[in-house]
Design an enzyme around this catalytic site. Sequence first.
Site, mmCIF file in Angstrom:
data_model
loop_
_atom_site.group_PDB
_atom_site.id
_atom_site.type_symbol
_atom_site.label_atom_id
_atom_site.label_comp_id
_atom_site.label_asym_id
_atom_site.label_seq_id
_atom_site.Cartn_x
_atom_site.Cartn_y
_atom_site.Cartn_z
ATOM 1 N N GLU A 294 -2.566 -13.590 5.143
ATOM 2 C CA GLU A 294 -3.134 -13.799 6.476
ATOM 3 C C GLU A 294 -2.017 -13.725 7.514
ATOM 4 O O GLU A 294 -0.842 -13.826 7.149
ATOM 5 C CB GLU A 294 -3.824 -15.170 6.543
ATOM 6 C CG GLU A 294 -5.044 -15.233 5.658
ATOM 7 C CD GLU A 294 -5.774 -16.568 5.742
ATOM 8 O OE1 GLU A 294 -5.364 -17.423 6.558
ATOM 9 O OE2 GLU A 294 -6.734 -16.738 4.994
ATOM 10 N N ARG B 230 3.656 -7.823 -9.702
ATOM 11 C CA ARG B 230 5.114 -7.748 -9.522
ATOM 12 C C ARG B 230 5.749 -6.747 -10.471
ATOM 13 O O ARG B 230 6.650 -5.991 -10.090
ATOM 14 C CB ARG B 230 5.740 -9.135 -9.714
ATOM 15 C CG ARG B 230 5.454 -10.000 -8.524
ATOM 16 C CD ARG B 230 5.859 -11.431 -8.667
ATOM 17 N NE ARG B 230 5.528 -12.099 -7.408
ATOM 18 C CZ ARG B 230 5.590 -13.394 -7.202
ATOM 19 N NH1 ARG B 230 5.966 -14.195 -8.174
ATOM 20 N NH2 ARG B 230 5.277 -13.897 -6.023
ATOM 21 N N GLU C 184 4.082 -8.151 -2.582
ATOM 22 C CA GLU C 184 3.954 -8.844 -3.890
ATOM 23 C C GLU C 184 5.025 -9.936 -4.023
ATOM 24 O O GLU C 184 5.526 -10.184 -5.121
ATOM 25 C CB GLU C 184 4.041 -7.861 -5.059
ATOM 26 C CG GLU C 184 2.809 -7.000 -5.242
ATOM 27 C CD GLU C 184 1.569 -7.799 -5.582
ATOM 28 O OE1 GLU C 184 0.518 -7.443 -5.024
ATOM 29 O OE2 GLU C 184 1.628 -8.754 -6.365
#
Lengths: 265, 379
Positions: free
Chosen positions: B127, B243, B363
């Site tokens: 966000e 990842r 990530e």
Amino acid sequence: MNIVVCIKQVPDTETKIQINSDGSGIVTEGIKYVVNPYDEYALEEGVRLKEKFGGEVTVISLGPERAKEAIRNCLAVGADKGIHLNDPSFEGSDSYVTAKILAKAISEIPFDIILTGKQGVDFDNSQVFAYLANFLNLPFVSVVMDLELSSDLKSVTAKREGEGGEKEMIQIPLPAIIAAQKDLNQPRYASLPGIMKAKKKEIKNLTLSDLDFSADEVGEKGSRVKVKNYSLPPERKAGQIIQGEDPTEVCEILVKLLREEAKII
Amino acid sequence: MDFKLTEDQRMIKEEAKKFAQKRLAPLAQEFDEKEEIPKEIYKELSELGYMGMMLPEKYGGSNLDFISYILVMEEFAKACAALEISLSVHNSLVCDAIFQFGTEKQKEKYLPKLAKGEWIGAYSLTEPSAGTDAGSLKTTALLNKDYYLINGTKSFVTNGGIADLFVFFALTNPEAKSKGISCLLVEKNVESLNIGAKEKKMGIRGSDTRELSFEDCKIPKENLLGEQNHGLRIALTLLDSGRIGVGAQSVGIAQAALDEALEYSKQRVQFGQPICNFQAIQFKLADMATQIDAARLLVYRAAHLKSKNIRCSVEASMAKVFASEVANMVVNEAVQIHGGYGYMKEYAVERYFRDARVTEIYEGTSEAQRIVISKGLLK
């Protein structure tokens, strides 16, 4: 429809070929092997015929143990079965012997059409399909760019590229041998599920004794072509640039060189 | 210890490489310039099984193991990092989230569509004010009888504009903060979901990044993925594969940059000889190759653990932070070896340079990775 596709495992076209120290062969260390590119067109055509008319595609290859990988690649693209002609004594076979062994193996399975590439990109002999036609007593068309089967599946019409680039349309009855040129189709990529399924498909291994040959009929012993030694083509000399301000003068030098050194005018 | 790939893994890598180099690499510059990857490419990828790589056959997937998936990602990133990340999100975050945490009904409803590429997936956690600090989410999803009422804004959503389905995180219990996060499946055409304009990015420009805003948007109750208020666990579980995926992407970009630099150094003549004859260039190439190899081994190690279902958060973070930093070092040197040409868009290294930057950010930033690693050391 029973479709047989003959394939060969060859060094990747990007390989930088090196000759070994005694000139008896190429350095094989570090070479990446692939399915001969012309054979990929043959395979694609075979798989398309199967998709259109039903039946089964059998891939057959003569080569050492590593050739299994090439067969496996073909199974991933859509062939159903593989036959690996695999025996140490086959090593060093020329086109004639290769075709003889292939013919023997193919004659023992049902077939309606045999597809091959127009040549292997390793030795570029472009002979196996013709020998194969001879051994199996079949008609063949080579350098095929377009192929159409008659609706009764009794014959094929093949468009081939002639020596001077002219196109020929040839109709022959089936069973027959078709040697593919690169414009025949656009080979597909293997799908991931195709690769995953390939390992479950059967690859039959056939040796010297399975095919009823004796060791001196095959390999180097049975071959009619003996390779004396390998050498790389001479390196091309660098071009020559004629320096000068005056065009007339430069042209005079050029004409002189073309006449006396290049001897082309 | 065995560093060999299985026959399947080798074949998959080779085939992915073939497709990536022949089909994707020639288009990568165009994707970058137009900031778009055409739908036809996704269609082709679906036909070849790349849209449901790790899903079982039952749902139309290709049933790849995690290592094979990582090998594909590395090869795709070598050709086009933008497409790679789009596929990575779709496969490892969306398909895998539903497969791991979905009910059978949800799996049957969504997975075949995703695997066939009829639907593309996106993942939406970040966000405007909640990046590394995922605990400070503000978007709420309040249960109201048979639906969740969603309000809030999500940023940097990869595949945002092309996705049909969002794996989406919001607070179902705002007071509980990170213990009140839930994961929901949001379909694109739901009312009151506003998909923003395409973000203009430095790199991986072919991938479609958007902002999503929700204003009293109603999502059916049955679209809850996993348990209510346990969304953070889903996010964290998916992080590892995400990842390792970015690690593979980094290795792919770096390898592509090295390949270009190596080739260029053989062609480029200065002072009467190819620049690869100079030790200053040779040492750069040697360092780049060594670093890439080390990064690749870390990525494969983490992928190996993941494929065996062994906990690997620390290893995944190590792979991610190391590979992404190597990628940035390598693209920098690749541009340097190219000199002025490396700064020009005609040369692929210019794109690699821009594409690599984000690997240290998304990530989980490099800093976030170091937190994970040091926590592992200090526990």
